[in-house]
Motif scaffolding. Sequence first.
Motif, mmCIF file in Angstrom:
data_model
loop_
_atom_site.group_PDB
_atom_site.id
_atom_site.type_symbol
_atom_site.label_atom_id
_atom_site.label_comp_id
_atom_site.label_asym_id
_atom_site.label_seq_id
_atom_site.Cartn_x
_atom_site.Cartn_y
_atom_site.Cartn_z
ATOM 1 N N GLY A 59 -39.821 16.707 6.058
ATOM 2 C CA GLY A 59 -39.577 15.420 5.421
ATOM 3 C C GLY A 59 -40.639 15.029 4.418
ATOM 4 N N LYS A 60 -40.782 13.738 4.253
ATOM 5 C CA LYS A 60 -41.658 13.203 3.216
ATOM 6 C C LYS A 60 -43.113 13.623 3.399
ATOM 7 C CE LYS A 60 -43.160 8.732 1.390
ATOM 8 N NZ LYS A 60 -42.862 7.290 1.331
ATOM 9 N N GLN A 61 -43.596 13.669 4.644
ATOM 10 C CA GLN A 61 -44.981 14.043 4.881
ATOM 11 C C GLN A 61 -45.263 15.460 4.386
ATOM 12 O OE1 GLN A 61 -47.514 12.054 6.142
ATOM 13 N NE2 GLN A 61 -48.798 13.752 5.464
ATOM 14 N N GLN A 62 -44.373 16.381 4.715
ATOM 15 C CA GLN A 62 -44.559 17.762 4.276
ATOM 16 C C GLN A 62 -44.489 17.866 2.755
ATOM 17 O OE1 GLN A 62 -41.574 20.512 5.630
ATOM 18 N NE2 GLN A 62 -42.717 22.313 4.961
ATOM 19 N N LEU A 63 -43.549 17.141 2.162
ATOM 20 C CA LEU A 63 -43.406 17.157 0.708
ATOM 21 C C LEU A 63 -44.651 16.575 0.049
ATOM 22 C CD1 LEU A 63 -41.770 17.575 -1.873
ATOM 23 C CD2 LEU A 63 -40.660 15.370 -1.449
ATOM 24 N N TYR A 64 -45.164 15.490 0.600
ATOM 25 C CA TYR A 64 -46.359 14.856 0.026
ATOM 26 C C TYR A 64 -47.549 15.802 0.083
ATOM 27 C CZ TYR A 64 -50.153 11.476 -0.616
ATOM 28 O OH TYR A 64 -51.268 10.820 -1.060
ATOM 29 N N GLU A 65 -47.745 16.446 1.228
ATOM 30 C CA GLU A 65 -48.874 17.366 1.360
ATOM 31 C C GLU A 65 -48.722 18.550 0.406
ATOM 32 O OE1 GLU A 65 -49.423 18.465 5.429
ATOM 33 O OE2 GLU A 65 -49.678 16.389 6.113
ATOM 34 N N ALA A 66 -47.498 19.057 0.270
ATOM 35 C CA ALA A 66 -47.260 20.166 -0.657
ATOM 36 C C ALA A 66 -47.527 19.728 -2.095
ATOM 37 C CB ALA A 66 -45.829 20.681 -0.511
ATOM 38 N N ALA A 67 -47.133 18.499 -2.428
ATOM 39 C CA ALA A 67 -47.384 17.978 -3.773
ATOM 40 C C ALA A 67 -48.881 17.839 -4.022
ATOM 41 C CB ALA A 67 -46.680 16.636 -3.959
ATOM 42 N N LEU A 68 -49.614 17.391 -2.999
ATOM 43 C CA LEU A 68 -51.067 17.273 -3.143
ATOM 44 C C LEU A 68 -51.704 18.642 -3.363
ATOM 45 C CD1 LEU A 68 -52.330 14.635 -0.546
ATOM 46 C CD2 LEU A 68 -51.949 14.370 -2.998
ATOM 47 N N ARG A 69 -51.230 19.634 -2.619
ATOM 48 C CA ARG A 69 -51.783 20.982 -2.803
ATOM 49 C C ARG A 69 -51.508 21.489 -4.209
ATOM 50 N NH1 ARG A 69 -49.657 21.547 2.485
ATOM 51 N NH2 ARG A 69 -51.327 21.631 4.047
ATOM 52 N N SER A 70 -50.319 21.182 -4.708
ATOM 53 C CA SER A 70 -49.981 21.578 -6.072
ATOM 54 C C SER A 70 -50.905 20.885 -7.076
ATOM 55 C CB SER A 70 -48.517 21.227 -6.363
ATOM 56 O OG SER A 70 -48.178 21.529 -7.696
ATOM 57 N N ALA A 71 -51.146 19.586 -6.849
ATOM 58 C CA ALA A 71 -52.055 18.845 -7.729
ATOM 59 C C ALA A 71 -53.478 19.372 -7.603
ATOM 60 C CB ALA A 71 -52.012 17.359 -7.386
ATOM 61 N N ALA A 72 -53.881 19.727 -6.369
ATOM 62 C CA ALA A 72 -55.222 20.260 -6.150
ATOM 63 C C ALA A 72 -55.415 21.563 -6.907
ATOM 64 C CB ALA A 72 -55.453 20.471 -4.657
ATOM 65 N N GLU A 73 -54.381 22.409 -6.926
ATOM 66 C CA GLU A 73 -54.470 23.657 -7.675
ATOM 67 C C GLU A 73 -54.652 23.374 -9.166
ATOM 68 O OE1 GLU A 73 -51.032 25.969 -6.815
ATOM 69 O OE2 GLU A 73 -51.531 26.214 -4.678
ATOM 70 N N GLU A 74 -53.936 22.359 -9.650
ATOM 71 C CA GLU A 74 -54.082 22.003 -11.066
ATOM 72 C C GLU A 74 -55.494 21.483 -11.346
ATOM 73 O OE1 GLU A 74 -51.926 19.221 -14.484
ATOM 74 O OE2 GLU A 74 -50.937 19.551 -12.553
ATOM 75 N N LEU A 75 -56.041 20.704 -10.406
ATOM 76 C CA LEU A 75 -57.403 20.209 -10.571
ATOM 77 C C LEU A 75 -58.408 21.356 -10.537
ATOM 78 C CD1 LEU A 75 -57.547 16.874 -8.539
ATOM 79 C CD2 LEU A 75 -58.089 17.190 -10.961
#
Length: 216
Positions: A59-75
Amino acid sequence: MTPAAPAYRRLSVEERRSQLLEAALSLFAHRVPEDVSLDDVAEAAGVSRPLVYRYFPGGKQQLYEAALRSAAEELHHCFDEPHDGPPLPRLARALDRYLTFVGRHAAGFSALLQGGSVVETSRTTAIVDGVRRAAAEHIYSHLGVPDPGPRLRMTVRMWITAVEAASLIWLDEDKQPPADELRDWLVDQFVAVLTVTAARDAQTAELVRGALAAET
């Protein structure tokens, strides 16, 4: 004759997952996480809610964490600067990319660093801390210091915290001063805190006399 419609192309698993993450990051960039629903992500990606669940069954929690990891990779990529030329211009270029990222993901960046989100967990905190540690390691590498002592480590980590705080204030002030002025000020701050530490730490003093002397 009416032009033929473009053929439908089925996305691969990775392409579909990337599409959903991009849609989620776009939403988190403009709204705090708790205000974004799976329906919102599905609509932004042009897919059904069940499809979002298929890729993110947590659900949303997993999606949010995955989105953060994606953003972290970009950072992480913001600090991928070639080891060519003096260190301060390299730092300035990395800050340019960092501030571009901050400006593009304004609301999500603010919510992430300020905390208080109902979807914040120890895992999301670890993702953010990982970005900070990576940034520090990049700085040590560009300074040519493979084994920084405690005072230098503390100085660099304090400066990274100051950069984050300045970024939040910058967003709150409608991105004023202009990004290039903020970048130059942050570089000057970096030199200033290293100079203060150099008065009490031999390793930092050697660094200031050596790698940074020609630039200051």
